[in-house]
Design a protein around this motif. Structure first.
Motif, short mmCIF file in Angstrom:
data_model
loop_
_atom_site.label_atom_id
_atom_site.label_comp_id
_atom_site.label_asym_id
_atom_site.label_seq_id
_atom_site.Cartn_x
_atom_site.Cartn_y
_atom_site.Cartn_z
N THR A 123 -6.54 -1.44 -5.90
CA THR A 123 -7.29 -1.51 -7.17
C THR A 123 -8.39 -0.46 -7.28
N ALA A 124 -8.17 0.71 -6.71
CA ALA A 124 -9.19 1.76 -6.79
C ALA A 124 -8.80 2.89 -7.74
N ASN A 125 -7.52 2.98 -8.09
CA ASN A 125 -7.04 4.09 -8.92
C ASN A 125 -7.55 3.93 -10.35
N ILE A 137 -1.16 1.82 0.73
CA ILE A 137 -2.06 2.84 0.21
C ILE A 137 -1.46 3.41 -1.08
N PRO A 138 -2.21 3.46 -2.18
CA PRO A 138 -1.62 3.90 -3.45
C PRO A 138 -1.29 5.39 -3.46
N THR A 139 -0.17 5.73 -4.07
CA THR A 139 0.16 7.12 -4.37
C THR A 139 -0.33 7.37 -5.79
N VAL A 140 -1.34 8.22 -5.93
CA VAL A 140 -2.06 8.33 -7.20
C VAL A 140 -1.73 9.59 -7.98
N ALA A 173 -11.71 6.69 9.27
CA ALA A 173 -11.72 6.51 7.82
C ALA A 173 -10.57 5.62 7.38
N ARG A 174 -10.85 4.76 6.42
CA ARG A 174 -9.77 3.94 5.85
C ARG A 174 -9.13 4.71 4.69
N PRO A 175 -7.82 5.01 4.79
CA PRO A 175 -7.16 5.73 3.68
C PRO A 175 -7.24 4.94 2.39
N ILE A 176 -7.52 5.64 1.28
CA ILE A 176 -7.59 4.96 -0.02
C ILE A 176 -6.66 5.58 -1.05
N ALA A 177 -6.08 6.75 -0.77
CA ALA A 177 -5.23 7.39 -1.78
C ALA A 177 -4.32 8.42 -1.12
#
Length: 750
Positions: free
Chosen positions: A444-446, A170-173, A131-135
């Protein structure tokens, strides 16, 4: 432990120093049929540590629900403990891998690297699944902010998380930060990550196929992190700083290369199994993968790339150097993996082969230095399992004796004073000083940065879906009543996801407790598991895995509050369901959904303003909570509300203030005279949500709520710029924001 010790067979005294119990030492001798050498004893000491084997917790962890119940179709693609992380089907051929883990002890003695490598480790667990980390999220606990040590730890941890996560990309959301004296010596640093994978491209942590080559890839192996798992399985003490080498050193840029190379090699379809080298390093990966596949391995430690010369066998095996993976590839495809990792300029060395012996044979300088059975080392195999004695602590019944009548109610003139105390309190005020050091928008997913919500909403690229994620736990509630407090933590996580427009799916957990050999501590642990079980069953949110972190205590300060941090995954199928917590337009109506209580138990108001440290957990009912959340989901999907924000820390007033400040507007409400003013405004009784409603939707909204039978009441209206309670101006929105936004930063500069 000196290298010279390896020249002779160790005694039980050696085993004791490595953290093994007398009966465990005898058990090792029985398993091997002989006394172990030092390398073998070191292997058992880390693999049978609490950190790796869960020996003091697994009996209770097995009682937690691992799959959906009733008529609901299962979304679980990997059950708890089966893989590196949990895996949940989110539809359209996609799955979300997610997990939370602790890095408490390392962060206590070296906060920057301790926190940074926690971030690195949890992300490796995700991309090892393919899996690619996204958040990312994090849950942090520190001691008294007035102490220089606390400020140093906080600054180091936050910088470590920010530097590693930002560089890794990877964003910290979102997340949480809390402070209490119980964490003065032992901070808690829990890191959460989530990633997306196609369901047909999931990698597994397994080894099989006689003759299949075994590769170590990524960074070279050094002496950092040796016996890190053992260190994490003992109390913090004055001598803990002597174990600084047990803290790993991270390199986020190396991890970024490893991420891309790992996903590329998994995509070839030639990977049999792959596992991150986290706690206990090479020995953990080789033993767990072999045991799962019912195979063995022959490993040549001479072929492991090292950063120091003449490393001892136990040092190579136990090192927790970061950014490394163990990969089993199909025989004949060796050149494929070498070419991929060479392209990414990473080490890629074949160090062994898979065998059918069920044993691990480690060689060094042409000599067999360890011969151990894989299955006897691991959780679910031969690793010991204990149910410890537990006993209700004396304080539990004392806390129940608290009566709200023992404290004065707030007078009208005192409301501003309490409000000011809460808005500036480090457990409630804005964590802006923290989150501004994190990149929340990379990728740019947050979807939460410019429209805050109770949980983080992160887009799944290429679809209309979003994952909705949160981490939650009020450890003061859990300390007051472990079973109810942990059930509240699960319920609040679900409530946050629902108020953001999502549907709760599953949880991961990070169970932070004191020493399990202390009966009162183990009672807290057992109670928390019972509370988690009943709440997860009610919300149909299976437990996909997580982490147990015992020994969070010191000889001087005692144990930390029991802190079972809940990381919850939710799904938003339609972006139109997205809900913000902020009030929008003046003249919108403000409603309370749920029923207030004459309750201030374990509230921040009672604890820090009134100074009452002992009281019951807030009033809470699972069925009431479930019904409330069902209603909130319905009115959001029917577009009957403008905003939704759950009531938690600081009570109704703080919820109203946060909603108003997010929209840069004010509010005017009337208190309900059926309740004490302090309980109504500052109590933290559960199962309550504040919503705002446009006047044109008022009739439709009220009809929907009345049909549900959930209690509700109109509080007042959104206004331009002031916080007005019972016609008294408490704050202007500008003054409130100044206080709320800057309180933490000012305390850190003190």
């Amino acid at each position: 432990m000196s290298a010279e010790t390896t020249d002779q067979l160790p005694t039980f005294e050696t085993a004791r120093k490595l953290g093994l119990l007398p009966d465990e030492y005898d058990r090792i001798i029985a398993i091997l049929g002989r006394k172990p050498n030092f390398t073998e004893l070191s292997i058992f000491s880390v693999m049978w540590s609490e950190h790796c084997s869960y020996k003091n917790s697994i009996i209770w962890l097995k009682t937690l629900p691992r799959d959906t119940t009733g008529d609901a179709p299962s979304r679980m693609l990997a059950k708890a403990g089966e893989e590196n992380a949990g895996l949940v089907d989110i539809g359209d051929g996609l799955a979300c891998s997610f997990k939370i883990e602790s890095h408490n002890h390392p962060s206590a003695i070296e906060p920057y690297q301790g926190a940074a490598t926690g971030v690195g480790g949890i992300n490796r667990d995700i991309f090892t699944m393919g899996a690619r980390p996204i958040a990312q999220l994090n849950s942090l606990r520190f001691g008294n902010l007035a102490l220089p040590k606390t400020r140093r730890l906080l600054k180091g941890v936050v910088k470590g998380i920010g530097d590693y996560g930002n560089a890794f990309g990877i964003p910290t959301v979102g997340g949480e930060v809390y402070f209490d004296d119980c964490y003065n010596i032992n901070p808690l640093v829990n890191a959460f990550s989530a990633g997306i994978v196609e369901t047909g491209k999931v990698a597994k942590a397994i080894a099989y196929g006689v003759g299949n080559p075994v590769f170590i890839v990524g960074s070279a192996t050094g002496k950092d992190g040796i016996h890190g798992a053992t260190f994490a399985s003992e109390d913090i003490s004055d001598k803990s700083t002597e174990k600084l080498p047990a803290v790993q050193v991270g390199d986020p840029f190396m991890e970024k290369l490893l991420l891309e190379a790992t996903l590329e090699v998994i995509a070839t379809g030639y990977v049999v199994g792959i596992q991150d080298m986290g706690a206990a390093g090479i020995i953990c990966s080789t033993s767990e993968m072999s045991a799962k596949g019912e195979h063995g391995m022959d490993i040549d430690l001479d072929k492991v790339p090292t950063r120091q010369i003449n490393m001892e066998p136990f040092e190579i095996l136990l090192s927790e150097s970061q950014e490394r993976m163990l990969v089993v590839i199909e025989k004949g495809k060796e050149d494929v993996i070498r070419q991929i990792f060479d392209k990414w300029d990473l080490n890629c060395e074949q160090i062994g082969v898979v065998t059918d012996t069920g044993r691990l044979h480690f060689h060094r300088y042409g000599q067999l230095v360890a011969d151990v059975p894989a299955d006897d080392l691991v959780l679910g195999g031969g690793a010991p399992q204990y149910e410890r004695e537990y006993r209700e602590p004396a304080y539990f019944q004392e806390f129940k004796k608290f009566s709200i009548d023992s404290i004065p109610d707030v007078e009208t003139a005192e409301v501003r004073k309490v409000a000011e105390h809460l808005l500036s309190h480090p457990n409630i005020c804005s964590r802006r000083w923290v989150y501004e050091q994190y990149d929340s928008m990379v990728g740019t997913a947050n979807r939460s940065t410019n429209a805050p919500s109770d949980a983080a909403v992160v887009s799944v690229k290429g679809t209309d879906k979003s994952i909705v994620i949160t981490v939650d736990c009020n450890s003061r509630y859990v300390n007051a009543d472990p079973e109810e407090g942990c059930a509240i933590a699960v319920a609040e996580a679900a409530r946050n996801i629902v108020c953001s427009g999502g549907e709760p799916l599953a949880i991961t957990n990070c169970l932070n407790f004191g020493n399990p050999y202390v009966p009162e501590v183990y009672w807290q642990f057992v109670g928390a598991i019972k509370g988690m079980k009943k709440a997860c069953e009610r919300f149909n949110t299976p437990v996909t895995g997580g982490n147990v972190s015992f020994y969070n205590q010191s000889s001087d300060e005692g144990p930390v509050f029991p802190t079972p941090t809940i990381g919850m995954l939710g799904l938003m199928e339609n972006p139109d369901y997205r809900m913000t917590l902020g009030f929008s337009q003046p003249d919108d109506l403000i409603y309370l959904i749920g029923e207030s209580k004459n309750d201030v138990g374990s509230s921040e108001y009672l604890y820090s303003y009134r100074g009452v440290k002992g009281s019951p957990a807030p009033v809470f009912g699972l069925d009431e909570e479930f019904t409330l959340q069902s209603l909130i989901k319905e009115i959001i999907r029917e577009k009957l509300v403008v905003s939704a924000h759950d009531i938690s820390d600081g009570g109704l007033f703080v919820t109203l203030a946060e909603s108003a400040m997010a929209g840069n507007v004010g509010f005017a409400i009337e208190t309900d005279h059926r309740f004490r003013k302090d309980a109504f405004l500052f109590g933290e009784s559960q199962s309550r949500v504040v919503v705002s409603v446009s006047r044109k939707k008022q009739a439709e909204f009220e009809a929907a709520v009345q049909k549900s039978k959930v209690p509700f009441s109109r509080l007042g209206t959104v206004i331009d710029a002031d916080f007005v309670i019972d016609e008294d101006v408490v704050f202007s929105v500008a003054d409130a924001k100044e206080l709320y936004d800057n309180a933490l930063g000012k305390k850190l500069q003190a």
